[in-house]
Scaffold this active site. Structure first.
Site, PDB file in Angstrom:
ATOM      1  NE  ARG A  56      18.710  53.186  48.633  1.00  0.00           N
ATOM      2  CZ  ARG A  56      19.999  53.406  48.368  1.00  0.00           C
ATOM      3  NH1 ARG A  56      20.614  54.479  48.842  1.00  0.00           N
ATOM      4  NH2 ARG A  56      20.686  52.539  47.654  1.00  0.00           N
ATOM      5  CE  LYS A 153      20.025  53.169  44.174  1.00  0.00           C
ATOM      6  NZ  LYS A 153      20.888  54.238  43.696  1.00  0.00           N
TER       7      LYS A 153
HETATM    8  N1  PDD Z   1      24.014  55.205  42.816  1.00  0.00           N
HETATM    9  N2  PDD Z   1      23.090  59.615  45.184  1.00  0.00           N
HETATM   10  C1  PDD Z   1      22.756  59.180  43.945  1.00  0.00           C
HETATM   11  C2  PDD Z   1      22.054  60.118  43.026  1.00  0.00           C
HETATM   12  C3  PDD Z   1      23.057  57.852  43.570  1.00  0.00           C
HETATM   13  O1  PDD Z   1      22.687  57.405  42.358  1.00  0.00           O
HETATM   14  C4  PDD Z   1      23.751  56.998  44.482  1.00  0.00           C
HETATM   15  C5  PDD Z   1      24.111  55.586  44.150  1.00  0.00           C
HETATM   16  C6  PDD Z   1      24.099  57.510  45.743  1.00  0.00           C
HETATM   17  C7  PDD Z   1      24.808  56.668  46.788  1.00  0.00           C
HETATM   18  O2  PDD Z   1      23.935  55.722  47.370  1.00  0.00           O
HETATM   19  P1  PDD Z   1      24.493  54.356  47.958  1.00  0.00           P
HETATM   20  O3  PDD Z   1      25.555  54.700  48.952  1.00  0.00           O
HETATM   21  O4  PDD Z   1      23.300  53.735  48.595  1.00  0.00           O
HETATM   22  O5  PDD Z   1      25.049  53.564  46.796  1.00  0.00           O
HETATM   23  C8  PDD Z   1      23.741  58.816  46.061  1.00  0.00           C
HETATM   24  C9  PDD Z   1      24.131  53.831  42.421  1.00  0.00           C
HETATM   25  C10 PDD Z   1      25.384  53.170  42.858  1.00  0.00           C
HETATM   26  C11 PDD Z   1      23.850  53.741  40.927  1.00  0.00           C
HETATM   27  O6  PDD Z   1      22.953  54.452  40.488  1.00  0.00           O
HETATM   28  O7  PDD Z   1      24.494  52.949  40.232  1.00  0.00           O
END
Ligand code: PDD
Length: 291
Positions: A56, A153
């Site tokens: 990712r 991200k």
């Molecule tokens: N955030 N959507 C958003 C906007 C996020 O920021 C996150 C995770 C997720 C979940 O993704 P994952 O399952 O890969 O952690 C969905 C991280 C934890 C953060 O910004 O700290």
């Protein structure tokens, strides 16, 4: 007091104390939020779904046209070194890459010679307490004011920051982002809904982050034959839900039991969320035992 960041941290090829890690104020991460990040949970000193997090990261870097400064093997070595040096068994690894620091401020990309900034650190994994899990948490809905590439991200998180702060000021744990009448995700989590016995998950579009935890949950639902529909969820369905969950690498699966001041379902964490949480724990333990 437990420090939030373990020493050493990683910065641009070196492992050094956080207090000695410095970057230029002209760094484009600082000036423009021009960079990307990852958060990787670590259980019993083993990173969870590392390959998926690194791909990712790669996809996000490609999405913002920034060359990955490190290959998969080098990232893996850095992550392993940080994990080994940190004092905790369960951790959260943070990785960030920015477009580096030029000698001037200009929106357009810097000249090709400017190296990206790569930064990484380990912190303790803060898990949800059994008390909070037992009651679930409260959330609010807010208008999704982010840009149109929420699948990347990136560190430019101002809209997420403001949404989460609005939730905190309302005494809530998360803000659910609604765009054009549809639920997209949370400010820092993906959102699942249980409606009439069916697990509903918003589809992966450019308006939602493709969560690593989201993928695990979809796989578990499919493996256990749980009725599942991956489709857009409108606001009315969200409000009529029997269960709503938030999911992320740090929160795992957490029931939202109050939405905009009203109970979700009967106002208690629902049976399916409990089942999924158990499947998730079993899966984690199996993966961890296998190494
Ligand atoms: N955030 N959507 C958003 C906007 C996020 O920021 C996150 C995770 C997720 C979940 O993704 P994952 O399952 O890969 O952690 C969905 C991280 C934890 C953060 O910004 O700290």
């Amino acid at each position: 007091m437990t420090p939030y960041v373990a020493d050493p941290v990683y910065l641009n090829g070196r492992f050094l104390a956080l207090a000695e890690a410095g970057i230029s104020p002209l760094d484009r991460g600082f000036l423009y939020g021009d960079g990307v990040y990852e958060v990787i949970p670590v259980y019993s000193r083993r990173p969870f779904r590392l390959a998926e997090h690194l791909s990712r990261l790669q996809a996000t870097l490609a999405g913002i046209q920034l060359a990955n400064p490190l290959d998969q093997a080098s990232w893996t070595t850095i992550v392993e070194k940080l994990i080994d040096a940190a004092p905790w068994a369960d951790q959260s690894i943070y990785l960030q890459v920015t477009r580096g620091a030029d000698n001037k401020r200009d929106h357009a990309f810097p000249s090709p010679g400017v190296p990206p900034t790569a930064f990484a650190f380990a912190s303790p994994l803060v898990t949800t307490s059994p008390e909070v899990r037992a009651t679930g948490v409260a959330a609010i809905t807010v208008a999704d004011q982010r840009w149109a590439r929420c699948d990347l991200k990136v560190i430019s998180l101002l809209a997420n920051v403001l949404a989460r702060q609005q939730a905190v000021e309302a005494g809530c744990a998360e803000a659910l982002l609604i765009r054009d009448g549809y639920l997209k995700e949370g400010a820092a989590s993906n959102i699942f809904v249980v409606h009439n016995g069916i697990l509903l998950a918003p589809p992966k579009t450019q308006l939602m982050l493709p969560g690593i935890t989201y993928d695990v949950i979809i796989e578990l639902a499919q493996a256990h034959g749980q009725p599942l529909a991956i489709r857009e969820i409108d606001e009315n369905e969200l409000r009529a839900a029997d269960e709503v969950w938030m999911t992320s690498s740090t929160k795992e699966i957490l029931a939202i039991t109050t939405l905009d001041g009203r109970p979700v379902g009967n106002g208690q964490p629902g049976p399916f969320g409990e089942q999924m949480w158990q499947w998730y724990q079993d899966f984690k333990n199996t993966v961890m035992r296998k190494g």
